[in-house]
Design a protein around this motif. Structure first.
Motif, PDB file in Angstrom:
ATOM      1  N   GLN A   1      82.514 -16.193  31.217  1.00 16.03           N
ATOM      2  CA  GLN A   1      83.715 -16.909  30.803  1.00 16.03           C
ATOM      3  C   GLN A   1      83.708 -17.100  29.293  1.00 16.03           C
ATOM      4  OE1 GLN A   1      83.385 -20.577  32.970  1.00 16.03           O
ATOM      5  NE2 GLN A   1      83.462 -19.585  34.978  1.00 16.03           N
TER       6      GLN A   1
ATOM      7  N   SER B   1      79.835 -15.141  36.869  1.00 17.22           N
ATOM      8  CA  SER B   1      81.175 -15.265  36.301  1.00 17.22           C
ATOM      9  C   SER B   1      81.074 -15.498  34.787  1.00 17.22           C
ATOM     10  CB  SER B   1      81.933 -16.430  36.948  1.00 17.22           C
ATOM     11  OG  SER B   1      82.072 -16.221  38.338  1.00 17.22           O
TER      12      SER B   1
ATOM     13  N   GLU C   1      86.091 -13.962  34.062  1.00 12.44           N
ATOM     14  CA  GLU C   1      87.365 -14.675  33.984  1.00 12.44           C
ATOM     15  C   GLU C   1      88.439 -13.691  33.526  1.00 12.44           C
ATOM     16  OE1 GLU C   1      90.528 -16.832  31.990  1.00 12.44           O
ATOM     17  OE2 GLU C   1      89.015 -15.630  30.990  1.00 12.44           O
ATOM     18  N   LYS C   2      89.651 -13.802  34.045  1.00 10.02           N
ATOM     19  CA  LYS C   2      90.660 -12.758  33.877  1.00 10.02           C
ATOM     20  C   LYS C   2      90.966 -12.429  32.423  1.00 10.02           C
ATOM     21  CE  LYS C   2      95.212 -11.212  35.416  1.00 10.02           C
ATOM     22  NZ  LYS C   2      95.511 -10.581  34.120  1.00 10.02           N
ATOM     23  N   SER C   3      91.162 -13.431  31.582  1.00  7.81           N
ATOM     24  CA  SER C   3      91.497 -13.129  30.187  1.00  7.81           C
ATOM     25  C   SER C   3      90.362 -12.394  29.493  1.00  7.81           C
ATOM     26  CB  SER C   3      91.839 -14.414  29.425  1.00  7.81           C
ATOM     27  OG  SER C   3      90.700 -15.240  29.260  1.00  7.81           O
TER      28      SER C   3
ATOM     29  N   SER D   1      88.091 -10.423  31.069  1.00  6.31           N
ATOM     30  CA  SER D   1      88.085  -9.075  31.639  1.00  6.31           C
ATOM     31  C   SER D   1      89.158  -8.209  30.995  1.00  6.31           C
ATOM     32  CB  SER D   1      88.301  -9.153  33.149  1.00  6.31           C
ATOM     33  OG  SER D   1      88.363  -7.875  33.726  1.00  6.31           O
TER      34      SER D   1
ATOM     35  N   THR E   1      89.410 -20.710  24.755  1.00  7.35           N
ATOM     36  CA  THR E   1      90.543 -19.883  25.166  1.00  7.35           C
ATOM     37  C   THR E   1      90.744 -18.722  24.191  1.00  7.35           C
ATOM     38  OG1 THR E   1      91.652 -21.794  26.145  1.00  7.35           O
ATOM     39  CG2 THR E   1      93.011 -19.872  25.658  1.00  7.35           C
TER      40      THR E   1
END
Length: 221
Positions: free
Chosen positions: A108, A106, A56-58, A60, A112
Protein backbone atom coordinates in the motif's frame (compact mmCIF):
# COMPACT_ATOMS: atom_id res chain seq x y z
CA UNK A 1 8.37 -31.74 -7.40
CA UNK A 2 8.40 -35.46 -8.23
CA UNK A 3 12.07 -35.29 -9.26
CA UNK A 4 11.63 -34.95 -13.03
CA UNK A 5 12.88 -32.19 -15.32
CA UNK A 6 10.35 -30.26 -17.41
CA UNK A 7 10.12 -27.90 -20.38
CA UNK A 8 8.05 -24.73 -20.11
CA UNK A 9 7.73 -21.27 -21.58
CA UNK A 10 8.35 -18.06 -19.65
CA UNK A 11 6.23 -14.92 -19.97
CA UNK A 12 8.17 -11.68 -20.30
CA UNK A 13 6.24 -8.89 -18.57
CA UNK A 14 8.49 -6.25 -20.13
CA UNK A 15 7.39 -6.89 -23.71
CA UNK A 16 4.34 -9.18 -23.29
CA UNK A 17 5.81 -12.17 -25.17
CA UNK A 18 6.48 -15.82 -24.35
CA UNK A 19 9.92 -17.40 -24.60
CA UNK A 20 10.77 -20.61 -26.41
CA UNK A 21 10.74 -23.79 -24.30
CA UNK A 22 13.21 -23.68 -21.40
CA UNK A 23 14.45 -26.68 -19.45
CA UNK A 24 13.82 -26.55 -15.68
CA UNK A 25 15.46 -29.02 -13.34
CA UNK A 26 13.92 -30.52 -10.23
CA UNK A 27 15.16 -29.12 -6.93
CA UNK A 28 14.50 -29.22 -3.20
CA UNK A 29 13.19 -25.65 -3.30
CA UNK A 30 10.92 -24.69 -6.19
CA UNK A 31 9.32 -21.27 -6.58
CA UNK A 32 6.42 -21.04 -9.03
CA UNK A 33 5.51 -17.48 -9.98
CA UNK A 34 2.64 -16.39 -12.20
CA UNK A 35 -0.74 -14.69 -12.56
CA UNK A 36 -2.83 -17.86 -12.19
CA UNK A 37 -0.95 -20.21 -9.84
CA UNK A 38 -3.98 -21.12 -7.66
CA UNK A 39 -6.77 -20.99 -10.22
CA UNK A 40 -6.79 -24.75 -10.92
CA UNK A 41 -7.61 -26.86 -7.86
CA UNK A 42 -5.30 -29.71 -8.87
CA UNK A 43 -2.42 -27.28 -9.30
CA UNK A 44 -2.89 -25.37 -6.04
CA UNK A 45 -2.92 -28.64 -4.08
CA UNK A 46 0.72 -29.19 -5.10
CA UNK A 47 2.18 -26.18 -3.28
CA UNK A 48 3.48 -26.34 0.29
CA UNK A 49 3.12 -22.57 0.82
CA UNK A 50 0.91 -20.32 -1.29
CA UNK A 51 1.68 -16.58 -1.34
CA UNK A 52 -0.56 -14.05 -3.07
CA UNK A 53 0.28 -10.38 -3.63
CA UNK A 54 -2.66 -7.99 -3.89
CA UNK A 55 -1.53 -4.34 -4.18
CA UNK A 56 -3.88 -1.49 -3.34
CA UNK A 57 -5.58 -0.48 -6.60
CA UNK A 58 -4.03 2.95 -7.09
CA UNK A 59 -0.57 1.50 -6.44
CA UNK A 60 -1.17 -1.41 -8.82
CA UNK A 61 -2.39 0.97 -11.52
CA UNK A 62 0.61 3.24 -10.95
CA UNK A 63 3.08 0.36 -11.33
CA UNK A 64 1.37 -0.93 -14.49
CA UNK A 65 1.23 2.52 -16.08
CA UNK A 66 4.90 3.21 -15.35
CA UNK A 67 5.93 -0.22 -16.71
CA UNK A 68 3.95 0.10 -19.94
CA UNK A 69 5.08 3.67 -20.53
CA UNK A 70 8.74 2.82 -20.06
CA UNK A 71 8.98 -0.69 -21.49
CA UNK A 72 6.11 -1.12 -23.95
CA UNK A 73 5.84 2.37 -25.40
CA UNK A 74 2.11 2.73 -24.76
CA UNK A 75 0.42 6.06 -24.13
CA UNK A 76 -1.09 6.67 -20.69
CA UNK A 77 -4.56 6.87 -22.25
CA UNK A 78 -4.09 3.49 -23.94
CA UNK A 79 -2.91 1.89 -20.70
CA UNK A 80 -5.89 3.21 -18.73
CA UNK A 81 -8.21 1.94 -21.47
CA UNK A 82 -6.65 -1.54 -21.22
CA UNK A 83 -6.86 -1.54 -17.42
CA UNK A 84 -10.58 -0.75 -17.55
CA UNK A 85 -11.20 -3.38 -20.23
CA UNK A 86 -9.50 -6.05 -18.11
CA UNK A 87 -11.08 -5.19 -14.74
CA UNK A 88 -13.70 -7.94 -14.92
CA UNK A 89 -11.22 -10.59 -16.03
CA UNK A 90 -8.81 -9.50 -13.28
CA UNK A 91 -11.56 -9.82 -10.68
CA UNK A 92 -12.69 -13.26 -11.90
CA UNK A 93 -9.41 -14.94 -12.82
CA UNK A 94 -6.64 -13.21 -10.84
CA UNK A 95 -7.94 -11.54 -7.67
CA UNK A 96 -10.29 -14.46 -6.97
CA UNK A 97 -7.23 -16.59 -6.16
CA UNK A 98 -6.50 -14.58 -2.98
CA UNK A 99 -8.94 -16.76 -1.04
CA UNK A 100 -6.64 -19.78 -1.46
CA UNK A 101 -3.44 -18.07 -0.23
CA UNK A 102 -1.67 -19.14 2.95
CA UNK A 103 -0.01 -15.70 2.99
CA UNK A 104 -1.71 -12.61 1.61
CA UNK A 105 0.54 -9.58 1.04
CA UNK A 106 -1.03 -6.18 0.41
CA UNK A 107 1.46 -3.45 -0.62
CA UNK A 108 0.00 0.00 0.00
CA UNK A 109 1.20 3.57 -0.57
CA UNK A 110 2.03 5.37 2.66
CA UNK A 111 0.28 8.45 1.34
CA UNK A 112 -2.39 8.93 -1.32
CA UNK A 113 -0.95 8.90 -4.85
CA UNK A 114 -1.84 12.33 -6.24
CA UNK A 115 -1.08 11.61 -9.91
CA UNK A 116 -1.28 7.88 -10.67
CA UNK A 117 1.29 6.94 -13.31
CA UNK A 118 3.34 10.14 -13.01
CA UNK A 119 7.11 9.83 -13.11
CA UNK A 120 7.29 12.58 -10.49
CA UNK A 121 5.53 10.55 -7.81
CA UNK A 122 7.82 9.33 -5.03
CA UNK A 123 6.00 6.53 -3.26
CA UNK A 124 6.86 4.95 0.08
CA UNK A 125 5.46 1.45 0.46
CA UNK A 126 4.05 -0.23 3.53
CA UNK A 127 2.86 -3.82 3.71
CA UNK A 128 -0.08 -5.53 5.34
CA UNK A 129 0.40 -9.30 5.68
CA UNK A 130 -2.05 -12.03 6.68
CA UNK A 131 -0.62 -15.47 7.45
CA UNK A 132 -1.45 -18.58 9.49
CA UNK A 133 -0.89 -18.35 13.24
CA UNK A 134 0.78 -21.78 13.27
CA UNK A 135 4.18 -20.07 13.05
CA UNK A 136 5.38 -18.19 16.13
CA UNK A 137 6.62 -14.74 15.08
CA UNK A 138 6.84 -12.74 18.31
CA UNK A 139 10.60 -13.06 18.84
CA UNK A 140 11.41 -12.15 15.23
CA UNK A 141 9.04 -9.18 15.29
CA UNK A 142 10.52 -7.95 18.58
CA UNK A 143 14.00 -8.15 17.05
CA UNK A 144 12.88 -6.32 13.90
CA UNK A 145 11.21 -3.61 15.97
CA UNK A 146 14.49 -3.08 17.81
CA UNK A 147 16.07 -1.82 14.57
CA UNK A 148 16.07 1.95 14.33
CA UNK A 149 13.60 3.18 11.70
CA UNK A 150 11.54 -0.03 11.52
CA UNK A 151 7.87 -0.08 12.49
CA UNK A 152 5.98 -3.36 12.82
CA UNK A 153 2.63 -4.11 14.41
CA UNK A 154 1.35 -7.61 15.03
CA UNK A 155 -1.95 -9.04 16.19
CA UNK A 156 -3.90 -12.29 16.14
CA UNK A 157 -7.23 -12.37 14.33
CA UNK A 158 -10.26 -14.56 14.81
CA UNK A 159 -9.77 -18.03 13.40
CA UNK A 160 -6.27 -19.15 12.55
CA UNK A 161 -4.74 -15.96 11.12
CA UNK A 162 -2.30 -13.32 12.28
CA UNK A 163 -1.78 -9.86 10.80
CA UNK A 164 1.50 -7.99 10.47
CA UNK A 165 1.93 -4.41 9.26
CA UNK A 166 5.38 -3.28 8.11
CA UNK A 167 6.86 0.12 7.32
CA UNK A 168 10.15 1.97 7.62
CA UNK A 169 13.72 0.99 6.80
CA UNK A 170 16.98 -0.15 8.39
CA UNK A 171 20.54 -0.60 7.23
CA UNK A 172 21.33 -3.66 5.12
CA UNK A 173 24.01 -4.60 7.67
CA UNK A 174 21.54 -4.61 10.57
CA UNK A 175 19.03 -6.68 8.62
CA UNK A 176 21.73 -9.10 7.51
CA UNK A 177 22.85 -9.61 11.11
CA UNK A 178 19.26 -10.09 12.25
CA UNK A 179 18.57 -12.60 9.46
CA UNK A 180 21.65 -14.66 10.31
CA UNK A 181 20.69 -14.86 13.98
CA UNK A 182 17.01 -15.66 13.36
CA UNK A 183 17.25 -17.84 10.22
CA UNK A 184 20.36 -19.99 10.72
CA UNK A 185 19.07 -22.51 8.18
CA UNK A 186 20.02 -20.07 5.41
CA UNK A 187 23.66 -21.01 5.98
CA UNK A 188 22.77 -24.69 5.47
CA UNK A 189 21.77 -23.76 1.90
CA UNK A 190 25.02 -21.92 1.35
CA UNK A 191 23.36 -18.50 1.63
CA UNK A 192 25.78 -16.85 4.04
CA UNK A 193 25.66 -13.14 3.26
CA UNK A 194 22.66 -12.20 1.11
CA UNK A 195 22.07 -8.53 0.38
CA UNK A 196 18.81 -7.47 2.00
CA UNK A 197 17.00 -4.38 0.68
CA UNK A 198 17.18 -1.69 3.37
CA UNK A 199 13.51 -0.69 3.16
CA UNK A 200 10.17 -2.29 4.06
CA UNK A 201 10.63 -4.80 1.22
CA UNK A 202 13.75 -6.15 2.94
CA UNK A 203 11.81 -6.54 6.18
CA UNK A 204 9.06 -8.36 4.29
CA UNK A 205 11.58 -10.74 2.69
CA UNK A 206 13.09 -11.59 6.08
CA UNK A 207 9.62 -12.29 7.48
CA UNK A 208 8.67 -14.54 4.55
CA UNK A 209 12.00 -16.37 4.62
CA UNK A 210 11.61 -17.01 8.34
CA UNK A 211 8.05 -18.28 7.82
CA UNK A 212 9.06 -20.65 5.00
CA UNK A 213 11.88 -22.23 6.99
CA UNK A 214 9.71 -22.53 10.11
CA UNK A 215 6.86 -24.00 8.10
CA UNK A 216 9.19 -26.56 6.51
CA UNK A 217 10.37 -27.65 9.98
CA UNK A 218 6.77 -27.66 11.25
CA UNK A 219 5.79 -29.97 8.38
CA UNK A 220 8.38 -32.54 9.48
CA UNK A 221 6.88 -32.90 12.95
Amino acid sequence: KSGKNILRKMYNHDDGTFSSDLRLSSNNLIIFEGLHPFYLERQRQIYDVKIFIEPEKSLSDHWKIRRDLEKRGYTKEKIIELLRAREEDSKNFVKSQAQYADILISPQPFETIKDVGSEQERINIKYNILMPNSIYLENLIENLNSLSGVNISHKYLEGDRQEIQISGKASSEDMSHLARSNIPSLADLGVDYPEWPNDSLGILIILLTFFIFQDADYGKE
